[in-house]
Design a protein around this motif. Sequence first.
Motif, PDB file in Angstrom:
ATOM      1  N   PRO A 234      -3.257  -1.399  -9.468  1.00 19.59           N
ATOM      2  CA  PRO A 234      -4.338  -1.445  -8.479  1.00 19.59           C
ATOM      3  C   PRO A 234      -3.804  -1.214  -7.064  1.00 19.59           C
ATOM      4  CG  PRO A 234      -4.401  -3.358  -9.930  1.00 19.59           C
ATOM      5  CD  PRO A 234      -3.127  -2.644 -10.219  1.00 19.59           C
ATOM      6  N   ARG A 235      -4.645  -0.600  -6.256  1.00 19.82           N
ATOM      7  CA  ARG A 235      -4.275  -0.375  -4.855  1.00 19.82           C
ATOM      8  C   ARG A 235      -3.834  -1.689  -4.216  1.00 19.82           C
ATOM      9  NH1 ARG A 235      -5.497   3.915  -1.959  1.00 19.82           N
ATOM     10  NH2 ARG A 235      -6.992   4.624  -3.507  1.00 19.82           N
ATOM     11  N   SER A 236      -2.828  -1.612  -3.349  1.00 22.31           N
ATOM     12  CA  SER A 236      -2.307  -2.755  -2.585  1.00 22.31           C
ATOM     13  C   SER A 236      -1.468  -3.733  -3.409  1.00 22.31           C
ATOM     14  CB  SER A 236      -3.425  -3.514  -1.856  1.00 22.31           C
ATOM     15  OG  SER A 236      -4.001  -2.662  -0.891  1.00 22.31           O
ATOM     16  N   GLY A 257       3.197  11.506   0.213  1.00 19.28           N
ATOM     17  CA  GLY A 257       2.535  10.595   1.148  1.00 19.28           C
ATOM     18  C   GLY A 257       3.545   9.682   1.812  1.00 19.28           C
ATOM     19  N   LEU A 258       3.172   8.424   1.972  1.00 21.65           N
ATOM     20  CA  LEU A 258       4.101   7.456   2.571  1.00 21.65           C
ATOM     21  C   LEU A 258       5.181   7.145   1.538  1.00 21.65           C
ATOM     22  CD1 LEU A 258       1.998   4.736   4.426  1.00 21.65           C
ATOM     23  CD2 LEU A 258       3.095   6.771   5.357  1.00 21.65           C
ATOM     24  N   MET A 259       6.425   7.307   1.957  1.00 16.87           N
ATOM     25  CA  MET A 259       7.531   7.145   1.012  1.00 16.87           C
ATOM     26  C   MET A 259       8.630   6.274   1.592  1.00 16.87           C
ATOM     27  SD  MET A 259       7.957  11.109  -0.129  1.00 16.87           S
ATOM     28  CE  MET A 259       9.057  10.763  -1.476  1.00 16.87           C
ATOM     29  N   VAL A 260       9.363   5.635   0.664  1.00 18.81           N
ATOM     30  CA  VAL A 260      10.584   4.922   1.044  1.00 18.81           C
ATOM     31  C   VAL A 260      11.723   5.548   0.247  1.00 18.81           C
ATOM     32  CG1 VAL A 260      11.848   2.733   1.011  1.00 18.81           C
ATOM     33  CG2 VAL A 260       9.383   2.738   1.470  1.00 18.81           C
ATOM     34  N   TYR A 261      12.764   5.961   0.943  1.00 18.90           N
ATOM     35  CA  TYR A 261      14.010   6.358   0.285  1.00 18.90           C
ATOM     36  C   TYR A 261      15.009   5.253   0.574  1.00 18.90           C
ATOM     37  CZ  TYR A 261      12.474  11.230  -0.442  1.00 18.90           C
ATOM     38  OH  TYR A 261      11.832  12.363  -0.852  1.00 18.90           O
ATOM     39  N   ALA A 274       7.003   6.519  -3.833  1.00 20.67           N
ATOM     40  CA  ALA A 274       6.036   7.410  -3.165  1.00 20.67           C
ATOM     41  C   ALA A 274       4.586   6.984  -3.385  1.00 20.67           C
ATOM     42  CB  ALA A 274       6.231   8.843  -3.652  1.00 20.67           C
ATOM     43  N   HIS A 275       3.704   7.576  -2.602  1.00 16.42           N
ATOM     44  CA  HIS A 275       2.242   7.366  -2.594  1.00 16.42           C
ATOM     45  C   HIS A 275       1.857   5.978  -2.075  1.00 16.42           C
ATOM     46  CE1 HIS A 275       2.144  11.061  -4.809  1.00 16.42           C
ATOM     47  NE2 HIS A 275       2.496  10.536  -5.976  1.00 16.42           N
ATOM     48  N   LEU A 276       2.717   5.360  -1.251  1.00 16.18           N
ATOM     49  CA  LEU A 276       2.416   4.015  -0.754  1.00 16.18           C
ATOM     50  C   LEU A 276       1.121   3.999   0.069  1.00 16.18           C
ATOM     51  CD1 LEU A 276       5.379   3.677  -1.601  1.00 16.18           C
ATOM     52  CD2 LEU A 276       5.739   2.333   0.462  1.00 16.18           C
ATOM     53  N   ASP A 277       0.375   2.934  -0.066  1.00 12.04           N
ATOM     54  CA  ASP A 277      -0.830   2.752   0.746  1.00 12.04           C
ATOM     55  C   ASP A 277      -0.409   2.413   2.183  1.00 12.04           C
ATOM     56  OD1 ASP A 277      -3.896   2.374   0.594  1.00 12.04           O
ATOM     57  OD2 ASP A 277      -3.161   0.637   1.730  1.00 12.04           O
ATOM     58  N   HIS A 278       0.507   1.460   2.286  1.00  9.47           N
ATOM     59  CA  HIS A 278       1.109   1.147   3.580  1.00  9.47           C
ATOM     60  C   HIS A 278       2.455   0.471   3.334  1.00  9.47           C
ATOM     61  CE1 HIS A 278      -1.424  -2.321   2.499  1.00  9.47           C
ATOM     62  NE2 HIS A 278      -0.622  -3.081   3.218  1.00  9.47           N
ATOM     63  N   VAL A 298       1.110  -0.368  -3.254  1.00  7.37           N
ATOM     64  CA  VAL A 298       0.671   0.770  -4.060  1.00  7.37           C
ATOM     65  C   VAL A 298      -0.545   1.438  -3.420  1.00  7.37           C
ATOM     66  CG1 VAL A 298      -0.364   1.428  -6.296  1.00  7.37           C
ATOM     67  CG2 VAL A 298       1.566  -0.178  -6.223  1.00  7.37           C
ATOM     68  N   GLY A 299      -0.537   2.759  -3.438  1.00  8.50           N
ATOM     69  CA  GLY A 299      -1.661   3.507  -2.883  1.00  8.50           C
ATOM     70  C   GLY A 299      -1.779   4.873  -3.522  1.00  8.50           C
TER      71      GLY A 299
END
Length: 345
Positions: A234-236, A257-261, A274-278, A298-299
């Motif tokens: 689920p989102r968030s 989208g919003l990513m963390v490496y 990847a695809h982070l909501d925030h 999650v987003g």
Amino acid sequence: MLDTRLIVGSLHLFALGVGLGGLWSRARALHDSVRRSGEPRALGRAYIGNAWWSAALLLWLITGVWWLGNGAENLTGIYGIDAGFVLKMGFFAAVVAFEAWPTTKMAQWRLSGAAPKARELRRVEAISYVQCALVIGIVVAAASRSEARAVAGAAASLIKTARTPTTPEREATGEVAPITPSGTTTVTPSDLALLTQEIAMPLPGIDPDSLRSSFNAPRAGGLRRHEALDIMAPRSTPILSAAKGRVLKLFTSVAGGLMVYAADSSERFILMYAHLDHYASGIRDGMRLERGDSIGYVGSTGNASATAPHLHFAILRSADVRRWSKGTAIDPLPLLRDATARVRP
Ligand SMILES: [Zn+2]
């Protein structure tokens, strides 16, 4: 020691400046040539401006291609591409496309020796102004991106080596001292053993045995493979760092989208989310991570379907984590299964 990236990056920016100057002087000289018709020196100045512009364009192209080929853009696959890059390359393609007609016309004028038509002079002038605007557009698009930063970064590291950073300084900023790069992207059995020891599920409460591997799933009509694990949630839903290590790069890519490496603690592996909501609050580049630290939520940013939020999780074997998106992809699912089985009572 000067590194090649600093030299090529500087030449690339230098070419941009020279090119813009040449292009502008070509436009101004053509303007004068039309106004004071038959003034031969104005046309001569236009040819000189054009020569500078052509030479700069060539240097710009060569250094740009080197830049791409040497991974300095961190463009490894579709996830490494951000909107700034797309915009920049679009503008560049437009500049080159616009150049076809002026180049042909100016060559014709020179060869024929006859006085060019005023209409054609005005047209090349107008095209040159449009190209100037596009070049400035490229500068703006690039300013947020790697060339400027890489050159600044390389210059800064030159200064830094002169004044070796001390340990307390690093401690104070919460940064982790980088480990000497391994220099290889070959995945060995001991790599997999190490990863199994290090990693945990990035989404808590999800049993990896309930997931299906989509590592080899075709993407882009079979042009590439997925090379990651998609975990629907689920989102968030909070995303936890799968391993101890440090944040390499917070990135916004067109696809991801919003990513963390992030690097693991051995700095042989890159963990990509990847695809982070925030993002989790306070997260920043270079920050130390413990396994289980919250990194984001999650987003469906990037190319994920808005109705199917999920975490796209990838693991790369890295030769040098300074190239934060480059490496050999490893299927995360078998590792996560082994890791979970290891801690299961
Ligand atoms: Zn995915």
